[in-house]
Design a protein around this motif. Structure first.
Motif, PDB file in Angstrom:
ATOM      1  N   MET A   1      22.583 117.536  53.721  1.00  0.00           N
ATOM      2  CA  MET A   1      22.127 116.508  52.773  1.00  0.00           C
ATOM      3  C   MET A   1      20.613 116.346  52.906  1.00  0.00           C
ATOM      4  N   ASN A   2      19.902 116.551  51.823  1.00  0.00           N
ATOM      5  CA  ASN A   2      18.445 116.450  51.831  1.00  0.00           C
ATOM      6  C   ASN A   2      18.019 115.122  51.208  1.00  0.00           C
ATOM      7  N   ILE A   3      17.398 114.269  52.006  1.00  0.00           N
ATOM      8  CA  ILE A   3      17.013 112.946  51.497  1.00  0.00           C
ATOM      9  C   ILE A   3      15.576 112.915  51.011  1.00  0.00           C
ATOM     10  N   SER A   4      14.846 113.990  51.211  1.00  0.00           N
ATOM     11  CA  SER A   4      13.425 114.010  50.858  1.00  0.00           C
ATOM     12  C   SER A   4      13.207 113.736  49.375  1.00  0.00           C
ATOM     13  N   GLU A   5      14.052 114.305  48.525  1.00  0.00           N
ATOM     14  CA  GLU A   5      13.892 114.123  47.080  1.00  0.00           C
ATOM     15  C   GLU A   5      14.077 112.661  46.687  1.00  0.00           C
ATOM     16  N   ASP A   6      15.082 112.007  47.269  1.00  0.00           N
ATOM     17  CA  ASP A   6      15.311 110.586  46.978  1.00  0.00           C
ATOM     18  C   ASP A   6      14.103 109.755  47.367  1.00  0.00           C
ATOM     19  N   ASP A  25      21.825 114.993  58.355  1.00  0.00           N
ATOM     20  CA  ASP A  25      22.672 116.139  58.649  1.00  0.00           C
ATOM     21  C   ASP A  25      24.148 115.756  58.539  1.00  0.00           C
ATOM     22  N   ASP A  26      24.878 116.454  57.679  1.00  0.00           N
ATOM     23  CA  ASP A  26      26.283 116.108  57.428  1.00  0.00           C
ATOM     24  C   ASP A  26      27.139 116.178  58.683  1.00  0.00           C
ATOM     25  N   HIS A  27      26.885 117.183  59.510  1.00  0.00           N
ATOM     26  CA  HIS A  27      27.664 117.344  60.741  1.00  0.00           C
ATOM     27  C   HIS A  27      27.423 116.163  61.685  1.00  0.00           C
ATOM     28  N   LEU A  28      26.177 115.751  61.810  1.00  0.00           N
ATOM     29  CA  LEU A  28      25.843 114.615  62.676  1.00  0.00           C
ATOM     30  C   LEU A  28      26.473 113.327  62.140  1.00  0.00           C
ATOM     31  N   GLY A  50      18.815 102.485  55.873  1.00  0.00           N
ATOM     32  CA  GLY A  50      17.809 103.485  55.513  1.00  0.00           C
ATOM     33  C   GLY A  50      18.071 104.088  54.154  1.00  0.00           C
ATOM     34  N   ALA A  51      18.309 105.409  54.123  1.00  0.00           N
ATOM     35  CA  ALA A  51      18.587 106.090  52.861  1.00  0.00           C
ATOM     36  C   ALA A  51      20.085 106.144  52.556  1.00  0.00           C
ATOM     37  N   ALA A  52      20.874 105.394  53.314  1.00  0.00           N
ATOM     38  CA  ALA A  52      22.319 105.224  53.075  1.00  0.00           C
ATOM     39  C   ALA A  52      23.141 106.494  53.297  1.00  0.00           C
ATOM     40  N   THR A  53      22.649 107.411  54.106  1.00  0.00           N
ATOM     41  CA  THR A  53      23.427 108.618  54.387  1.00  0.00           C
ATOM     42  C   THR A  53      24.627 108.313  55.290  1.00  0.00           C
ATOM     43  N   LEU A  54      24.386 107.564  56.352  1.00  0.00           N
ATOM     44  CA  LEU A  54      25.488 107.148  57.219  1.00  0.00           C
ATOM     45  C   LEU A  54      26.375 106.150  56.491  1.00  0.00           C
ATOM     46  N   THR A  55      25.788 105.315  55.682  1.00  0.00           N
ATOM     47  CA  THR A  55      26.531 104.321  54.898  1.00  0.00           C
ATOM     48  C   THR A  55      27.613 104.989  54.060  1.00  0.00           C
ATOM     49  N   ALA A  56      27.232 106.052  53.349  1.00  0.00           N
ATOM     50  CA  ALA A  56      28.182 106.767  52.498  1.00  0.00           C
ATOM     51  C   ALA A  56      29.289 107.402  53.331  1.00  0.00           C
ATOM     52  N   ALA A  57      28.923 107.962  54.475  1.00  0.00           N
ATOM     53  CA  ALA A  57      29.919 108.580  55.347  1.00  0.00           C
ATOM     54  C   ALA A  57      30.913 107.538  55.862  1.00  0.00           C
TER      55      ALA A  57
END
Length: 278
Positions: A1-6, A25-28, A50-57
């Motif tokens: 998952m690349n958050i740079s674009e967001d 990182d999806d695996h992390l 933050g950018a809600a990556t863990l939130t979505a998981a």
């Protein structure tokens, strides 16, 4: 998952005062959710999404995810990423002031989990707030600096063992799930991290009669590490005969240093002082 674009799309700038280091990182992310043992019945509070990556998981597994974010510049990024989740609530606020129990109660949770990539500057204050203020947390699964994790897990008599070690281990059992290298973060911090699990006791194995006094005793014992208890505990401003009697009743040699005492011994000493000084 690349958050740079967001982040670029919103022209987001990282703010040092909020200790922002995001993970993508999806695996992390999957490993963190697995470590937290999230079930479809769980209500989860996340601090600093933050950018809600863990939130979505988390939202993929939990009944409800409540994310508390202090930086409103992140809201458009969080809201866009979480748009497809009906089991998500974003709360604007300072985690040092929020009533966590009230937030979880809206979803019928008697106890709830806290899962977070904690900003380093707030790690100890927020962990101690959860534990000392009696929030109905069943477990904290948190990203902390590896050095901080070492202190949380240290044994009595070691250099890393300190007041924070004794305090946290009074409230729950602590374990390290795994380490996380600094290369996994954006931007990259200067240190490596660890995922730590704190399972909060419903029934403590050692119960202090007065938890405020226990905290004072621990703080005094570690106030000057090289001093013996006989000298370090003078900071409690107790009559010498009372302190001597309390140490004797607790079965603790006054010539020992605070860093050698186990949590059980700190509780015994605190309770002895409480009984004698009444």
């Amino acid at each position: 998952m690349n958050i740079s674009e967001d982040l670029k799309k919103e022209k987001f700038r990282f703010k040092k005062q909020f200790g922002q280091n995001f993970i993508s990182d999806d695996h992390l992310l999957a490993k963190i959710v697995e470590a937290a043992e999230i079930t479809p019945e769980d209500v989860v509070i996340e601090i600093g999404p933050g950018a809600a990556t863990l939130t979505a998981a988390l939202a993929e597994k939990a009944a409800q995810v409540i994310a508390i974010e202090i930086d409103k510049d992140l809201f458009p990024i969080i809201e866009r990423r979480m748009a497809g989740y009906s089991n998500f609530e974003l709360v604007a606020g300072d985690a040092m002031k929020v009533d966590f129990d009230a937030l979880a109660a809206k979803y019928g949770a008697k106890r709830y989990k806290v899962v977070a990539n904690l900003p380093y500057y707030i790690t100890t204050p927020i962990v101690m707030r959860f534990l000392e203020e009696g929030f109905r947390v069943s477990e904290l699964v948190i990203m902390v600096q590896q050095e901080v994790a070492d202190r949380f897990l240290a044994n009595p008599g070691t250099k890393a063992y300190g007041a924070i070690t004794a305090a946290i281990n009074y409230y729950g059992s602590v374990s390290r799930a795994f380490n996380v290298p600094r290369t996994m973060f954006t931007p990259r911090p200067e240190v490596d991290s660890s995922i730590v699990k704190i399972k909060c006791y419903e029934n403590k194995p050692f119960e202090a009669d007065d938890e405020k006094l226990l905290r004072r005793v621990i703080k005094a014992a570690f106030g000057q590490r090289r001093k013996t208890l006989n000298n370090a505990l003078k900071a409690l401003n107790l009559p010498k005969d009372e302190l001597d009697k309390a140490l004797q009743r607790a079965g603790i040699d006054a010539a020992r240093r605070g860093e050698t005492l186990s949590v059980e011994e700190f509780v015994c000493l605190s309770n002895a002082i409480s009984k004698i000084s009444k």
